[in-house]
Design a protein around this motif. Structure first.
Motif, PDB file in Angstrom:
ATOM      1  N   UNK A 206       3.682 -10.968  -0.370  1.00 50.96           N
ATOM      2  CA  UNK A 206       4.442  -9.905  -1.042  1.00 50.96           C
ATOM      3  C   UNK A 206       5.289 -10.489  -2.176  1.00 50.96           C
ATOM      4  N   UNK A 207       5.803 -11.719  -1.950  1.00 43.21           N
ATOM      5  CA  UNK A 207       6.564 -12.373  -3.018  1.00 43.21           C
ATOM      6  C   UNK A 207       5.686 -12.633  -4.226  1.00 43.21           C
ATOM      7  N   UNK A 208       4.435 -13.092  -3.982  1.00 40.11           N
ATOM      8  CA  UNK A 208       3.513 -13.354  -5.087  1.00 40.11           C
ATOM      9  C   UNK A 208       3.199 -12.067  -5.847  1.00 40.11           C
ATOM     10  N   UNK A 209       3.034 -10.958  -5.117  1.00 37.91           N
ATOM     11  CA  UNK A 209       2.760  -9.671  -5.773  1.00 37.91           C
ATOM     12  C   UNK A 209       3.933  -9.266  -6.656  1.00 37.91           C
ATOM     13  N   UNK A 210       5.147  -9.372  -6.120  1.00 38.10           N
ATOM     14  CA  UNK A 210       6.331  -9.002  -6.910  1.00 38.10           C
ATOM     15  C   UNK A 210       6.442  -9.839  -8.169  1.00 38.10           C
ATOM     16  N   UNK A 211       6.200 -11.151  -8.040  1.00 39.27           N
ATOM     17  CA  UNK A 211       6.284 -12.029  -9.214  1.00 39.27           C
ATOM     18  C   UNK A 211       5.259 -11.656 -10.271  1.00 39.27           C
ATOM     19  N   UNK A 212       4.052 -11.286  -9.801  1.00 39.22           N
ATOM     20  CA  UNK A 212       2.995 -10.900 -10.753  1.00 39.22           C
ATOM     21  C   UNK A 212       3.362  -9.610 -11.473  1.00 39.22           C
TER      22      UNK A 212
ATOM     23  N   UNK B  89       8.717 -17.757  10.093  1.00 40.26           N
ATOM     24  CA  UNK B  89       8.871 -18.899   9.186  1.00 40.26           C
ATOM     25  C   UNK B  89       9.919 -18.539   8.133  1.00 40.26           C
ATOM     26  N   UNK B  90      11.106 -19.109   8.183  1.00 37.35           N
ATOM     27  CA  UNK B  90      12.160 -18.781   7.204  1.00 37.35           C
ATOM     28  C   UNK B  90      11.724 -19.006   5.766  1.00 37.35           C
ATOM     29  N   UNK B  91      10.803 -19.954   5.558  1.00 41.95           N
ATOM     30  CA  UNK B  91      10.314 -20.228   4.205  1.00 41.95           C
ATOM     31  C   UNK B  91       9.637 -19.002   3.616  1.00 41.95           C
ATOM     32  N   UNK B  92       8.937 -18.264   4.471  1.00 34.71           N
ATOM     33  CA  UNK B  92       8.250 -17.046   4.010  1.00 34.71           C
ATOM     34  C   UNK B  92       9.283 -16.034   3.508  1.00 34.71           C
ATOM     35  N   UNK B  93      10.331 -15.837   4.289  1.00 34.22           N
ATOM     36  CA  UNK B  93      11.379 -14.896   3.882  1.00 34.22           C
ATOM     37  C   UNK B  93      12.053 -15.338   2.587  1.00 34.22           C
ATOM     38  N   UNK B  94      12.256 -16.628   2.449  1.00 42.87           N
ATOM     39  CA  UNK B  94      12.936 -17.146   1.250  1.00 42.87           C
ATOM     40  C   UNK B  94      12.125 -16.844  -0.002  1.00 42.87           C
ATOM     41  N   UNK B  95      10.812 -17.055   0.078  1.00 43.71           N
ATOM     42  CA  UNK B  95       9.953 -16.774  -1.079  1.00 43.71           C
ATOM     43  C   UNK B  95      10.020 -15.283  -1.435  1.00 43.71           C
ATOM     44  N   UNK B  96       9.970 -14.459  -0.417  1.00 40.07           N
ATOM     45  CA  UNK B  96       9.987 -12.998  -0.638  1.00 40.07           C
ATOM     46  C   UNK B  96      11.331 -12.571  -1.219  1.00 40.07           C
ATOM     47  N   UNK B  97      12.439 -13.047  -0.644  1.00 42.30           N
ATOM     48  CA  UNK B  97      13.769 -12.657  -1.108  1.00 42.30           C
ATOM     49  C   UNK B  97      13.993 -13.132  -2.541  1.00 42.30           C
ATOM     50  N   UNK B  98      13.560 -14.325  -2.860  1.00 39.44           N
ATOM     51  CA  UNK B  98      13.707 -14.823  -4.238  1.00 39.44           C
ATOM     52  C   UNK B  98      12.954 -13.933  -5.222  1.00 39.44           C
ATOM     53  N   UNK B  99      11.764 -13.498  -4.847  1.00 37.17           N
ATOM     54  CA  UNK B  99      10.986 -12.616  -5.730  1.00 37.17           C
ATOM     55  C   UNK B  99      11.711 -11.300  -5.949  1.00 37.17           C
TER      56      UNK B  99
ATOM     57  N   UNK C  87      -5.370  11.090  -2.790  1.00 38.14           N
ATOM     58  CA  UNK C  87      -6.255  10.258  -3.597  1.00 38.14           C
ATOM     59  C   UNK C  87      -6.185  10.504  -5.087  1.00 38.14           C
ATOM     60  N   UNK C  88      -5.409  11.522  -5.542  1.00 42.22           N
ATOM     61  CA  UNK C  88      -5.368  11.851  -6.969  1.00 42.22           C
ATOM     62  C   UNK C  88      -4.255  11.122  -7.734  1.00 42.22           C
ATOM     63  N   UNK C  89      -3.293  10.529  -7.009  1.00 39.55           N
ATOM     64  CA  UNK C  89      -2.250   9.771  -7.706  1.00 39.55           C
ATOM     65  C   UNK C  89      -2.869   8.498  -8.300  1.00 39.55           C
ATOM     66  N   UNK C  90      -2.314   8.012  -9.414  1.00 39.50           N
ATOM     67  CA  UNK C  90      -2.853   6.804 -10.041  1.00 39.50           C
ATOM     68  C   UNK C  90      -2.631   5.604  -9.114  1.00 39.50           C
ATOM     69  N   UNK C  91      -3.692   4.848  -8.870  1.00 35.34           N
ATOM     70  CA  UNK C  91      -3.621   3.815  -7.838  1.00 35.34           C
ATOM     71  C   UNK C  91      -4.478   2.614  -8.222  1.00 35.34           C
ATOM     72  N   UNK C  92      -3.964   1.412  -7.879  1.00 27.44           N
ATOM     73  CA  UNK C  92      -4.745   0.188  -8.025  1.00 27.44           C
ATOM     74  C   UNK C  92      -4.645  -0.586  -6.719  1.00 27.44           C
ATOM     75  N   UNK C  93      -5.623  -1.435  -6.468  1.00 27.20           N
ATOM     76  CA  UNK C  93      -5.658  -2.199  -5.227  1.00 27.20           C
ATOM     77  C   UNK C  93      -4.686  -3.373  -5.277  1.00 27.20           C
ATOM     78  N   UNK C  94      -4.033  -3.605  -4.171  1.00 25.24           N
ATOM     79  CA  UNK C  94      -3.116  -4.732  -4.010  1.00 25.24           C
ATOM     80  C   UNK C  94      -3.829  -6.037  -4.364  1.00 25.24           C
ATOM     81  N   UNK C  95      -5.055  -6.209  -3.857  1.00 28.99           N
ATOM     82  CA  UNK C  95      -5.812  -7.448  -4.088  1.00 28.99           C
ATOM     83  C   UNK C  95      -6.163  -7.618  -5.556  1.00 28.99           C
ATOM     84  N   UNK C  96      -6.451  -6.516  -6.270  1.00 27.12           N
ATOM     85  CA  UNK C  96      -6.829  -6.621  -7.683  1.00 27.12           C
ATOM     86  C   UNK C  96      -5.649  -7.051  -8.549  1.00 27.12           C
TER      87      UNK C  96
END
Length: 596
Positions: free
Chosen positions: A80-86, A107-117, A227-236
């Motif tokens: 989720x942190x990587x998505x926010x940064x992108x 894993x506190x490291x995971x939370x830290x990355x997310x919170x920083x983003x 399904x009519x709202x504008x949408x893109x895939x998380x992975x894309x």
């Protein structure tokens, strides 16, 4: 034309209309038929074809494709942190993540990355969830329990609640804009996103300006179906397939968008296909951006509509037949729905169910009362006029209406009976006038009861004589025998009366009866202002002549009658007798009895 509103011609109709109005006023006030009303409002929303999807809002969906590429849910928070940064590289206006992070990750490291983003973006909204008592009441939207993000995430983000209250049928039609938590106003997830967006564009929206109900809820004016709202895939987005610039100055919502994560609800636009929760938030944000605030008409306005419809029902339901009234009813309902739709598009929601139901119920009860009244009136007319003319004649007139009151007649074979009282004049010299009337009434009652018992029609009283016809106006099987049976019932029934008169006055009376069968003209004879339903012709005259020739206690029947009943009666042939108006003699028979 029959007056449809017969029931409205007296005070009872006014009282009925007032009661119906009061009942539907209470229904409206308490929204008794809430589900029906809601479904009708849904149809108005679905019929609005002018909706457009707002491109300022986009959903990044945690969909099946993303689950397939990234792995089983829940994902590491570093994802989720990587998505926010992108997304942040594209300078979005605000980002909302429709996922609750109430507990720290293992894993506190995971939370830290997310919170920083979250901190680096500066405009990220994270959801909270209020836990309410099931007995919560309107105007008391408060709670002492709140599911919040873990402390570090709470401090780095802005929060908005994702609580909602579906209607009784499970459909989401309203959104709770705010509630109270320990004295603090907790605003909704969608409102917080909208407010952050507007603040970045130099505006300060006020939640108090919105049309909210007692539960702090606002009607959602959905812009599109599932399904009519504008949408893109998380992975894309993570893969770079969707560039960061795509999100520039837009409101970005991230949330479940696949069957793998259950977060779906029914909406007014489609009761069969659920909508993802993140889509509902997107629709609410679009609703706020476009200022489409649907306001339910006040109870007073709906009350005025009920009054108008009540007055309409009272004054117009008495002017038309049921058929034309049905056409008018459907026209008024159709016109009202068109008006309600037009007003709805102007963001005012009128009640539909209660005014329409008022009209329909009034129509149904009016028809029911009309037929009840007609039945009572028919009974009253039959009872009253049945004392003057035969019930069969009354029924014929009532069933045929004006046609039954036309002068004229038809040729038909009938049997005619005449009966007269012998010895009545000498008896009247020994009795008082009141006693004479009583004696006459007793004998005439016996005549009438005998005629009716055998299915005959009382034609008329002629002084102390009576005329009856059989096989008119209603067809009567074996009418000749029915006439003979009637004559015999009169003879047998008179025995008790004779004994009573003999004991009281020393004198008695007897019946003289004549019966004939043949063709006669049957119908309304007379003038337009005064007519009788009767029979005329030689058949009637001959029956009268037979009666005048009958001795006291004697029943004479003609040859024509005898031929039809000879197997059922005992008779004595009397040969031919001379009757007034005929050159040749008339063969007659004396009725001696009815065979078993």
């Amino acid at each position: 034309m029959i007056n449809f509103g017969g029931i409205f011609l007296n005070k009872k109709s006014l009282y009925f209309m007032i009661c119906l109005f009061l009942v539907f006023s209470l229904f409206t006030y308490f929204n008794t038929f809430e589900t029906l009303e809601s479904n009708l409002q849904d149809s108005l929303l679905r019929s609005n074809k002018n909706k457009q999807i707002d491109t300022r809002v986009v959903v990044v969906g945690i969909d099946e494709e993303s689950l397939g590429q990234i792995g089983q849910w829940p994902w590491p928070r570093s994802v989720h942190g990587a998505l926010l940064n992108t997304i942040s590289q594209g300078s979005p206006a605000v980002i909302g993540i429709d996922v609750i992070f109430s507990e720290p990750a293992p894993d506190p490291e995971e939370d830290a990355i997310f919170v920083d983003a979250v901190k680096n973006n500066g405009s990220v909204v994270i959801p909270v969830y209020g836990i309410f008592d099931e007995t919560i009441k309107a105007e008391e939207m408060k709670t002492d329990e709140l599911m919040e993000p873990f402390p570090e995430l709470k401090e780095a983000s802005v929060q908005g609640h994702i609580n909602t209250i579906p209607d009784k049928d499970g459909v989401i039609r309203k959104t709770i804009l705010h509630f109270d938590y320990q004295g603090e106003k907790i605003e909704s997830f969608a409102w917080t996103l909208y407010k952050k967006y507007m603040e970045q564009h130099g505006q300060q929206p006020n939640i108090e300006d919105l049309p909210l109900d007692a539960w702090n809820r606002m009607l959602i004016d959905f812009s599109g179906k599932p399904g009519e709202v504008e949408y893109v895939s998380y992975a894309s987005v993570l893969s770079g397939e969707v560039p960061p610039e795509y999100f520039e100055d837009r409101i970005v919502l991230v949330g479940p968008y696949g069957m793998g994560i259950a977060d779906m609800y029914l909406t007014p636009l489609d009761h069969g296909t659920p909508m993802h929760g993140v889509e509902i938030h997107a629709n609410i944000v679009q609703n706020l951006l476009n200022g489409n605030y649907k306001r339910s008409a006040s109870f007073f306005v709906n009350l005025i509509i009920l009054i108008v419809f009540s007055i309409f029902s009272y004054y117009f339901f008495r002017k038309y037949s049921p058929g034309w009234m049905f056409v008018l009813l459907m026209s008024v309902i159709g016109l009202y729905i068109v008006i309600a739709k037009g007003v709805y598009e102007k963001n005012i929601v009128l009640s539909i169910a209660y005014p329409v139901l008022l009209l329909i119920f009034t129509y149904i009860f009016a028809i029911a009362f009309r037929y009840i009244q007609e039945a009572l009136e028919r009974k009253r007319v039959t009872e009253v006029f049945g004392r003057y003319v035969a019930p069969q004649v009354v029924e014929k007139i009532l069933s045929e209406g004006k046609e039954g009151l036309k002068l004229g007649g038809i040729r038909k074979e009938i049997s005619v009976l005449f009966v007269d009282i012998r010895g009545f004049t000498p008896l009247s010299e020994k009795a008082e006038p009141e006693e004479i009337v009583e004696i006459l009434n007793n004998y005439l009652n016996l005549c009438v009861e005998s005629i009716f018992a055998c299915g005959g029609t009382l034609d008329k009283f002629i002084g102390d004589a009576t005329m009856a016809i059989f096989n008119a106006p209603l067809n009567l099987e074996d009418h000749a025998f029915k006439a003979v049976q009637t004559a015999w019932r009169m003879k047998e029934g008179s025995k008790a009366l004779k004994e009573k008169l003999l004991e009281r006055y020393g004198r008695t009376v007897e019946f003289g009866i004549g019966v004939n069968t043949g063709i006669a003209v049957i119908g309304n004879i007379g003038a337009q202002v005064r007519m009788d339903y009767t029979a005329i012709g030689d058949t009637v005259n001959t029956a009268a002549r037979l009666e005048s020739n009958a001795k006291p206690g004697q029943i004479l029947i003609s040859q024509a009658t005898y031929e039809k009943v000879k197997d059922k009666v005992d008779v004595t042939p009397l040969g031919e007798i001379k009757v007034k108006g005929k050159e040749q003699g008339v063969p007659v028979y004396q009725l001696d009895g009815i065979k078993e």
